[in-house]
Every structure is written in structure tokens, then in C-alpha cells.
Write a protein that holds these residues in place. Structure first.
Motif, PDB file in Angstrom:
ATOM      1  N   PRO A   1      49.825  37.382  36.333  1.00  0.00           N
ATOM      2  CA  PRO A   1      51.048  37.461  35.527  1.00  0.00           C
ATOM      3  C   PRO A   1      51.484  38.895  35.231  1.00  0.00           C
ATOM      4  CG  PRO A   1      49.225  36.528  34.243  1.00  0.00           C
ATOM      5  CD  PRO A   1      48.734  36.675  35.649  1.00  0.00           C
ATOM      6  N   TRP A   2      50.563  39.851  35.321  1.00  0.00           N
ATOM      7  CA  TRP A   2      50.904  41.233  34.983  1.00  0.00           C
ATOM      8  C   TRP A   2      51.463  42.002  36.166  1.00  0.00           C
ATOM      9  CZ3 TRP A   2      46.087  39.057  35.000  1.00  0.00           C
ATOM     10  CH2 TRP A   2      45.236  39.438  36.032  1.00  0.00           C
TER      11      TRP A   2
ATOM     12  N   PHE B   1      48.807  42.995  46.688  1.00  0.00           N
ATOM     13  CA  PHE B   1      47.446  43.166  46.153  1.00  0.00           C
ATOM     14  C   PHE B   1      46.383  43.326  47.241  1.00  0.00           C
ATOM     15  CE2 PHE B   1      43.403  41.897  44.302  1.00  0.00           C
ATOM     16  CZ  PHE B   1      43.434  42.490  43.058  1.00  0.00           C
TER      17      PHE B   1
ATOM     18  N   HIS C   1      56.198  34.629  35.476  1.00  0.00           N
ATOM     19  CA  HIS C   1      56.633  33.653  34.470  1.00  0.00           C
ATOM     20  C   HIS C   1      58.146  33.477  34.454  1.00  0.00           C
ATOM     21  CE1 HIS C   1      57.939  36.249  30.913  1.00  0.00           C
ATOM     22  NE2 HIS C   1      57.604  37.114  31.842  1.00  0.00           N
TER      23      HIS C   1
ATOM     24  N   GLN D   1      50.091  29.096  32.427  1.00  0.00           N
ATOM     25  CA  GLN D   1      51.112  29.400  33.419  1.00  0.00           C
ATOM     26  C   GLN D   1      51.586  28.158  34.174  1.00  0.00           C
ATOM     27  OE1 GLN D   1      52.602  32.591  34.842  1.00  0.00           O
ATOM     28  NE2 GLN D   1      52.491  32.695  32.649  1.00  0.00           N
TER      29      GLN D   1
ATOM     30  N   ASN E   1      41.220  33.932  33.539  1.00  0.00           N
ATOM     31  CA  ASN E   1      41.322  32.769  34.426  1.00  0.00           C
ATOM     32  C   ASN E   1      40.456  32.964  35.683  1.00  0.00           C
ATOM     33  OD1 ASN E   1      42.108  30.721  36.116  1.00  0.00           O
ATOM     34  ND2 ASN E   1      44.283  30.875  35.593  1.00  0.00           N
TER      35      ASN E   1
ATOM     36  N   LEU F   1      40.531  31.603  38.385  1.00  0.00           N
ATOM     37  CA  LEU F   1      41.363  31.568  39.590  1.00  0.00           C
ATOM     38  C   LEU F   1      41.795  32.983  40.000  1.00  0.00           C
ATOM     39  CD1 LEU F   1      42.046  29.021  41.046  1.00  0.00           C
ATOM     40  CD2 LEU F   1      44.200  28.894  39.813  1.00  0.00           C
ATOM     41  N   TRP F   2      42.061  33.841  39.018  1.00  0.00           N
ATOM     42  CA  TRP F   2      42.440  35.223  39.328  1.00  0.00           C
ATOM     43  C   TRP F   2      41.275  35.947  40.001  1.00  0.00           C
ATOM     44  CZ3 TRP F   2      44.238  36.129  33.615  1.00  0.00           C
ATOM     45  CH2 TRP F   2      45.437  35.426  33.399  1.00  0.00           C
TER      46      TRP F   2
ATOM     47  N   ARG G   1      38.869  34.563  41.694  1.00  0.00           N
ATOM     48  CA  ARG G   1      38.700  33.961  42.998  1.00  0.00           C
ATOM     49  C   ARG G   1      39.725  34.519  43.983  1.00  0.00           C
ATOM     50  NH1 ARG G   1      36.941  27.670  43.740  1.00  0.00           N
ATOM     51  NH2 ARG G   1      34.841  28.346  43.290  1.00  0.00           N
ATOM     52  N   ALA G   2      40.988  34.523  43.550  1.00  0.00           N
ATOM     53  CA  ALA G   2      42.063  35.023  44.419  1.00  0.00           C
ATOM     54  C   ALA G   2      41.822  36.491  44.761  1.00  0.00           C
ATOM     55  CB  ALA G   2      43.411  34.842  43.737  1.00  0.00           C
ATOM     56  N   ALA G   3      41.469  37.284  43.748  1.00  0.00           N
ATOM     57  CA  ALA G   3      41.245  38.719  43.990  1.00  0.00           C
ATOM     58  C   ALA G   3      40.055  38.921  44.922  1.00  0.00           C
ATOM     59  CB  ALA G   3      41.022  39.446  42.675  1.00  0.00           C
TER      60      ALA G   3
ATOM     61  N   LYS H   1      37.230  47.276  41.618  1.00  0.00           N
ATOM     62  CA  LYS H   1      38.649  46.908  41.627  1.00  0.00           C
ATOM     63  C   LYS H   1      38.885  45.675  40.753  1.00  0.00           C
ATOM     64  CE  LYS H   1      40.560  49.699  44.855  1.00  0.00           C
ATOM     65  NZ  LYS H   1      39.984  49.574  46.192  1.00  0.00           N
TER      66      LYS H   1
ATOM     67  N   LYS I   1      41.614  46.026  38.022  1.00  0.00           N
ATOM     68  CA  LYS I   1      42.877  45.421  38.442  1.00  0.00           C
ATOM     69  C   LYS I   1      43.018  43.973  37.999  1.00  0.00           C
ATOM     70  CE  LYS I   1      44.025  49.013  41.010  1.00  0.00           C
ATOM     71  NZ  LYS I   1      45.297  49.699  41.107  1.00  0.00           N
ATOM     72  N   VAL I   2      41.924  43.351  37.580  1.00  0.00           N
ATOM     73  CA  VAL I   2      42.019  41.939  37.199  1.00  0.00           C
ATOM     74  C   VAL I   2      41.477  41.685  35.790  1.00  0.00           C
ATOM     75  CG1 VAL I   2      41.443  39.569  37.816  1.00  0.00           C
ATOM     76  CG2 VAL I   2      41.827  41.257  39.616  1.00  0.00           C
TER      77      VAL I   2
ATOM     78  N   PRO J   1      43.532  43.839  32.849  1.00  0.00           N
ATOM     79  CA  PRO J   1      44.851  43.255  32.545  1.00  0.00           C
ATOM     80  C   PRO J   1      44.765  41.786  32.155  1.00  0.00           C
ATOM     81  CG  PRO J   1      44.675  43.770  34.897  1.00  0.00           C
ATOM     82  CD  PRO J   1      43.488  44.370  34.231  1.00  0.00           C
ATOM     83  N   GLY J   2      43.820  41.055  32.753  1.00  0.00           N
ATOM     84  CA  GLY J   2      43.685  39.639  32.419  1.00  0.00           C
ATOM     85  C   GLY J   2      43.255  39.419  30.982  1.00  0.00           C
TER      86      GLY J   2
ATOM     87  N   MET K   1      53.808  40.557  26.491  1.00  0.00           N
ATOM     88  CA  MET K   1      54.974  39.701  26.297  1.00  0.00           C
ATOM     89  C   MET K   1      55.895  39.777  27.506  1.00  0.00           C
ATOM     90  SD  MET K   1      55.630  40.043  22.226  1.00  0.00           S
ATOM     91  CE  MET K   1      57.049  39.002  22.107  1.00  0.00           C
TER      92      MET K   1
ATOM     93  N   TRP L   1      54.919  40.188  30.469  1.00  0.00           N
ATOM     94  CA  TRP L   1      54.266  39.441  31.542  1.00  0.00           C
ATOM     95  C   TRP L   1      54.202  37.952  31.250  1.00  0.00           C
ATOM     96  CZ3 TRP L   1      49.573  43.180  30.986  1.00  0.00           C
ATOM     97  CH2 TRP L   1      49.958  44.460  31.439  1.00  0.00           C
ATOM     98  N   GLY L   2      54.671  37.537  30.080  1.00  0.00           N
ATOM     99  CA  GLY L   2      54.631  36.122  29.741  1.00  0.00           C
ATOM    100  C   GLY L   2      53.236  35.630  29.398  1.00  0.00           C
TER     101      GLY L   2
END
Ligand SMILES: Nc1ncnc2c1ncn2[C@@H]1O[C@H](COP(=O)(O)OP(=O)(O)O)[C@@H](O)[C@H]1O
Ligand SMILES: [Mg+2]
Lengths: 254, 283
Positions: A90-91, A100, A134, B6, B171, B173-174, B176-178, B187, B191-192, B195-196, B273, B275-276
Motif C-alpha cells: 500500500p505504501w 519492486f 487503495h 485492503q 501482512n 502476503l507482503w 511472501r510477495a517480496a 531489503k 522495504k517491507v 513501511p508495513g 493516511m 497510503w490508505g
């Protein structure tokens, strides 16, 4: 030699309540640039199998080979798209998300953003490059996820019910778009779904799995010309055949 | 604070940066309502002060307080007191972030670290920092060192706790995806995970600063000499200068409010905010 070999793969989860079989002895092969759908009832082990191929899970039996090499852990030869929209960061903007993987490879900013923008064009989202997830609809978020998984040019794209949470109309659009993306990129795709019509629309070949604990029940080639017409007689015949294999058909015979 | 999952009904298609006139009007209404509340409170105070039932020196009228405030602003003394207090609070707060954020992350990532520090943190956190001032004075003397350590003590625990929760709520999932996109541990961290976890980390900074601000004023009352907003209040009691106390309190309230709204408010608006990942309460 096939590109991907799934060789007698099993996995059992260790849970507090005991061992739960996720998949049991799944075996199939895949050619390069093939579009393969894994179909089976909910809970039969489709996600488990896909996560093993992705390298997120280690099988407790059997092995996966890609290009003849045994898979251990995840690698940049595979891109993954999940069902959950929350998979995007989201960021990061849409462009930042897509870039990425290239950033992880150490590619410079200008170059990676140029490639990321091309990928967004492929999924028709170049106008939303600077939007945050979002602010995007569910369908758009999944398109960003597809672009993100393709951006670092993996040989194989693994997709786990990516459109299952979308409304029917958006899902149809997405399927058309994915078929186009596959045609332009020539990727090898493994696509998990429990939606039979989706499988018939997309796949070169469908692997039908048995209910839990899942294993391969049948392999059905879909030879229909593309783009496919979901209302044609042949299409409906294939759909019926698949439903019969899944034990959900209206008549016993195929 | 509300976290948005999300998933689900995200249907807005445009990047919604243009200010919505209805929202703007609503925020003006909120400001007006706040002004009315504060105005009424001040008027009540003024009325009581003017009845004359209390000595003027103990309950000065608002114009008297304002005059004192202006005098102290003009002769520069209020600025100096504020600067001393800000120096101490920011120093201690900064240390709390430098220690609290990495420790919170390590606790969330490594079971061993968590098992070692959690009992310590749980045992130390409920001790009011103010209760430690006399002891720290014995150890570190009067002045900046003691006040900074008190601020650090007060501010560290919310920072640790929130960061720890934040990292655990990232999350999967983030990750995993990264990981699938080739992110290594380093990283993944920058990077995750950072910010996460940022909604929690920012909340931690807010709570942490609030506690630091409360602690610094208290600590200065007994552990500072000659300078600081806490010190000036405590010193004023010797001469029955209630106006100085109230003027200083107003400055303390104002600075605290400014940090809360301007610094942390804009940090939040510019990041989580935007970034939702966090949104303002509805109506
Ligand atoms: N992390 C897990 N721990 C324990 N059991 C699991 C886990 N993930 C899946 N399972 C179990 O494994 C089986 C297959 O699950 P899954 O692969 O998610 O099925 P599908 O994707 O086909 O719906 C199910 O019975 C499920 O309950
Ligand atoms: Mg699944």
C-alpha cells in the motif's frame, strides 16, 4: 523435456490437531508457454500445490523440477499472483509496486520505471501509474499484481484464484485481458481456480483434482480455438465434461 | 485509529487528492465547535476570577496572564525556558526512537530476544517516570542529564511496544510477495517490514512523545536548575506568581498541541493516511 515436472508431490501440514494432508501424490508435466488450469473443489489442495511450485512450501514427498532442476525455495524464474488484493504494497504507487522486483535485482531507477510502465501498459493501467493501491478498484489492483509478477520477466507465472474475489462482469474482462497478456508474452502459466467456465476459457489443458486430500484425477486438453466464445456449444460441452469429473454435473455420462 | 483491510469494496478510481469542499466545511465546523468549547471554559474561569472570592495573586484574570505571557515572550525568558525544555524532550525522545524501534523489531523477529526483553519491559513500563526522578538525581545530579534520562525512560516503552506489535501485524502476503521477487533479509527489512509496520510505529511515536512531554515538565520541576518550563512553574510558587505558572502552562499546552497536530499529524497524513493504511474517523 517438459519445462515443469510435478513428480509425485505430497505435503502434510503439522497442526495442533494433528497432521492434515494438503496434497497427496500429485503428478503432471507442463510444456513451455502452456496455459494450465488446476481445478478442484475448495480445500482439495490447489493452493498448497501452487505454493509448493512457487517454493514457499517444501513438499514432504516427491519433488518439482523446472527445466530439469529441482525446486528448492522461491526464485526469480517464477512470478506469483495471489487472490487477496492486499498483496500489493500500500505504501508504493502502482508503478512502485511493479518496479519492486527490478529494484531487488539492483536495476537503476530510470530503467526499472521504464520497464514497469511498459508492464502497466500491458495490463492497460499506464494512466494509473502514480496512484496508490487503495485508490484502485479490486480488478485494477489485480492487474497491477499481474504486471508486478511479470516485470522481472520470470519464465513461469503462478496464479492462485486471482479473480475469485471480483464481481462477475469484472472477472470476464480480466479473463479476456489475461488471455491477451498470455498471447503477447508467451509465458508458461499455472492458474488455480474452482470456476469451471474460467478454466475452459483460459486453459490449454485442465488438471482436475479430487476432493481432499487432493491428487490428480484427470487431465483434459481444451483444443478450442481462441478467442473462445463461452456461449458456443463446444465450450458448454467442455464445461459439462469438467463438471462431471468434479461430480457436480447434472448427468452421469460425459 | 482505524486500520483498513485492503480487501473489499475499493471502488474509487481516481487518485483522490483534490480537497472535497464538503469535507473542508466539516473541518471548519469542527474548529468552530472546538473554539466554542475553549471559549466557554475561559469565560467561566474569567468569571470566577472576577468574583473576587479568591485573592487576585492566586487566581489572576486572563488579561493579567496574557500580559505576563507577553512580557516573558518579549524579554526572551519564555523562549529560553521553552528551548531548554524542547532540547531535553527531543534529545530523550530521539534516544527512545533509536533504542525502541530496533528493539521492538528485534523482539518481533526473534523469539529469543522477545523472551528476554518482554518480562523486563512489562516490569519497567508501569513504573511512573516521575517516581524515578529523586533516584536519578542521586545518580546523575541536577540538570540536563537527569531530565533527558527521565524523558528517555518515559518515551521508550510505548515505542518498543508499538513497534513490536506493528512488525507482528505486517501482512505475511507482503513478505511472501517480496520474497518471491528476490528481496533478501536486508531489503525485506527496509522495504517491507518498516513501511508495513509504519501505522504502529507512528502511533508509537505519538504516544511516546506525549509521555515524554509530560515527563520532561515533571522532571524539570525538581531536577533542573534555572531553565525549563517545568522549572519556571515550580520556581514561581516561591513568589506566589500564579500568573507566571498559568502563562507557562499555556505555553506547555500550546507546544504539546503543536507537536501533536503539526508534526505527527502531518507525518501521518503524508504517509499512512496517504497510503490508505490508516484513515480518519468517519463523521
Ligand atoms: N497452513 C495450513 N495449516 C494446516 N492446514 C492447512 C494449511 N493450509 C491448508 N491446509 C489444509 O490443507 C488442505 C488443502 O488446502 P488448500 O491448499 O488451501 O486448498 P484449496 O486451495 O484447494 O482450497 C485443506 O484441508 C486445508 O484445511
Ligand atoms: Mg486456495
Amino acid at each position: 523435456m517438459p519445462l515443469i515436472e510435478v513428480d509425485d508431490v505430497s505435503l502434510a501440514y503439522d497442526t495442533p490437531a494433528g497432521r492434515v494432508q494438503g496434497v497427496l501424490g500429485a503428478t503432471f508435466n507442463m510444456e513451455e508457454s502452456e496455459f494450465l488450469c488446476l481445478v478442484g473443489p475448495s480445500g482439495c489442495g490447489k493452493s498448497t500445490l501452487l505454493n509448493i511450485i512457487a517454493g514457499f512450501l517444501t513438499p514432504t514427498g516427491g519433488e518439482i523440477r523446472i527445466g530439469g532442476k529441482k525446486v528448492s525455495g522461491h526464485g526469480m524464474d517464477r512470478g506469483v499472483v495471489f487472490q487477496d488484493f492486499a498483496q500489493l504494497f500500500p505504501w508504493r504507487t502502482a508503478l512502485g509496486n511493479v518496479a519492486f522486483g527490478l529494484e531487488m535485482k539492483g536495476m537503476g531507477k530510470e530503467e526499472r520505471e521504464e520497464i514497469a510502465l511498459q508492464q502497466l501498459k500491458l495490463v492497460k493501467l499506464e494512466k494509473f501509474a502514480n496512484s496508490y493501491p487503495h485508490h484502485l478498484s479490486g480488478g485494477m489492483q489485480q492487474r497491477v499484481a499481474i504486471a508486478r509478477a511479470l516485470a522481472y520477466n520470470p519464465a513461469v507465472l503462478l496464479m492462485d484464484e486471482p479473480f475469485a474475489a471480483l464481481d462477475a462482469m469484472t472477472r470476464d474482462d480480466m479473463q479476456r485481458l489475461l488471455a491477451d497478456v498470455w498471447k503477447t508474452t508467451g509465458k508458461t502459466i499455472i492458474y488455480v481456480t474452482h470456476n469451471v467456465a474460467e478454466a475452459v476459457y483460459l486453459a490449454d489443458r485442465v488438471i482436475v483434482m479430487t476432493p481432499h486430500p487432493g491428487t490428480v484425477k484427470a487431465e483434459i486438453p481444451i483444443m478450442l480455438p481462441r478467442p473462445r466464445d463461452p456461449l458456443s456449444l463446444e465450450f458448454l460441452e467442455h464445461q459439462k465434461q469438467l463438471l462431471n469429473y468434479l461430480g457436480q454435473g447434472t448427468s452421469k455420462a460425459a | 485509529m482505524t486500520m483498513i483491510a485492503q480487501t473489499g469494496a475499493n471502488t474509487g478510481l481516481q487518485d483522490g487528492k483534490t480537497p472535497d469542499p464538503a469535507k473542508r466545511a466539516a473541518s471548519w465546523r469542527a474548529i468552530r465547535r472546538a473554539a466554542i468549547t475553549i471559549g466557554l471554559a475561559l469565560a467561566t474561569y474569567e468569571l470566577i476570577a472576577r468574583t473576587g472570592s479568591f485573592p487576585r495573586a492566586l487566581l489572576p484574570t486572563i488579561p493579567m496572564i496574557v500580559r505576563t505571557l507577553f512580557a516573558m515572550l518579549l524579554d526572551g525568558s519564555m523562549l529560553m525556558h521553552s528551548m531548554y525544555t524542547l532540547y531535553r524532550v527531543l534529545f530523550g525522545f530521539f534516544l527512545a526512537m533509536v533504542v525502541g524501534i530496533p528493539l521492538g523489531i528485534l523482539m518481533a523477529r526473534f523469539r529469543r530476544v522477545e523472551q528476554f526483553f518482554l518480562p523486563l519491559v512489562s516490569a519497567l513500563m508501569p513504573i511512573p517516570s516521575f517516581a524515578l526522578v529523586p533516584l536519578f538525581m542521586l545518580w546523575f545530579g541536577i540538570g540536563n542529564l537527569t531530565t533527558i534520562i527521565i524523558v528517555f525512560y518515559a518515551a521508550t516503552f510505548p515505542m518498543i511496544f508499538n513497534t513490536w506489535s506493528g512488525v507482528r501485524s505486517v501482512n505475511p502476503l507482503w513478505l511472501r510477495a517480496a520474497g518471491a521477487m528476490g528481496a533478501d533479509e536486508h531489503k525485506l527489512f527496509w522495504k517491507v517490514i518498516i513501511p508495513g509496520a509504519s501505522p504502529f510505529i507512528i502511533t508509537g511515536m505519538r504516544q511516546s512523545f506525549l509521555r515524554a512531554w509530560i515527563a520532561v515538565v515533571g522532571a524539570e520541576m525538581i531536577a533542573a536548575s534555572n531553565w525549563g518550563l517545568g522549572w519556571v512553574i515550580f520556581d514561581a510558587k516561591e513568589f506566589l506568581n500564579a500568573d507566571i505558572m498559568l502563562a507557562s502552562l499555556a505555553v506547555i499546552g500550546f507546544i504539546g498541541f503543536a507537536f501533536e497536530r503539526l508534526v505527527f499529524g502531518s507525518l501521518e497524513r503524508g504517509t499512512v493516511m496517504r497510503w490508505g493504511m490508516m484513515r480518519s474517523a468517519k463523521s
